[in-house]
Design an enzyme around this catalytic site. Structure first.
Site, short mmCIF file in Angstrom:
data_model
loop_
_atom_site.label_atom_id
_atom_site.label_comp_id
_atom_site.label_asym_id
_atom_site.label_seq_id
_atom_site.Cartn_x
_atom_site.Cartn_y
_atom_site.Cartn_z
N ASP A 181 0.82 -1.21 0.00
CA ASP A 181 0.00 0.00 0.00
C ASP A 181 0.85 1.26 0.00
OD1 ASP A 181 -2.22 -1.56 -0.02
OD2 ASP A 181 -2.76 -1.24 2.07
N ALA A 183 -10.82 6.22 1.77
CA ALA A 183 -9.74 5.36 1.29
C ALA A 183 -8.77 5.00 2.40
CB ALA A 183 -9.00 6.02 0.13
N SER A 225 -6.72 0.85 12.78
CA SER A 225 -5.86 0.42 13.88
C SER A 225 -6.16 1.19 15.16
CB SER A 225 -4.39 0.58 13.51
OG SER A 225 -4.05 -0.23 12.41
#
EC number: 2.7.1.23
Length: 263
Positions: free
Chosen positions: A52, A160, A168
């Protein structure tokens, strides 16, 4: 009567970027040998190889050109990436579903009065710089919503980016078409029960750092960091549209839906 013959559309020209990981570099060499390559300036589509982080780096590098980016996972996380496969790459790119995202703009004032601006595709985050907790005042659309948040930090995430740092920190996962931003505390100490808020995508968020000399705070827009900030303002840049490509049937929205039902 003669029927006009259909002329197939030309194959899109591809450029390839890769992270420093050996498997990503090796994949780049293989794919260029097989499909050829042009420069990023000439490409119709950029293929990003890695995780990512590589997708975000490629999108940031092409903010001006806004060339669509098709990622393939040669990294660790790969939530924003397609599965790696060397076969039928052109066909996959042509059939891919388009996902348009809009970044956040961060304007950060330092204690010395300097102003720094950055764009974030995932999130803008504020974090304490020392062992002392951060103390933040939070204003949304010119109205103070929290006089004092004692915490490790706080972030504003795009849809996104809602599955990245925001998730998290126990923030919500947001579908791309929801037109919502997540305001999520990081280890909130007081008020202890505050879990954050969902904001309209048009909201303007302001953070004022309280006791900045004693409790220094940094602000980060993706990988752009400003140290010892006194004030940070965040808003969506609707005028900037970036395009990611996902394999048919594996759109970003489908990944978000799947993530919400995964243990």
């Amino acid at each position: 009567m003669t029927q006009p013959s259909s002329v197939p559309a030309p194959a899109p020209s591809l450029a390839f970027t890769a992270s420093d990981r050996p498997e990503a570099q090796a994949a780049r060499k293989v794919l260029i040998a097989r499909y050829g390559a042009v420069t990023e300036e000439e490409a119709d589509v950029i293929v990003a190889l890695g995780g990512d982080g590589q997708m975000l780096e490629t999108l940031h590098a092409n903010l001006r050109r806004r060339t669509p980016v098709y990622g393939m996972n040669r990294g660790s996380v790969g939530f924003l990436m397609n599965d790696y496969d060397e076969d039928d790459l052109i066909a996959r790119v042509v059939a891919a579903e388009r996902t348009v995202i809009h970044p956040l703009q961060m304007d950060a004032w330092t204690e010395s009065g300097e102003v720094h601006t950055g764009l974030a595709i995932n999130e803008v985050s504020l974090l304490r710089q020392t062992r002392q907790s951060a103390k933040l005042k939070i204003t949304v659309d010119d109205r103070v919503r929290l006089d004092e948040l004692s915490c490790d930090g706080c972030l504003v995430a795009t849809p996104a980016g809602s599955t990245a740092y925001n998730l998290s920190a126990h923030g919500p996962i947001i579908p791309l078409d929801a037109r919502i931003l997540a305001l999520t505390p990081i280890s909130a100490f007081r008020p202890r029960r505050w879990r954050g808020a969902l904001l309209s995508h048009g909201a303007k968020v302001r953070f004022d750092v309280l006791e900045a000399d004693k409790r220094p705070v940094s602000a980060t827009a993706d990988n752009f960091e400003v140290r010892r900030v006194s004030r940070v303002e965040v808003r969506e840049r609707r005028d900037v549209a970036l395009t990611m490509l996902f394999d048919a049937g594996r759109s970003f929205d489908e990944r978000v839906m799947t993530e919400q039902f995964t243990n």
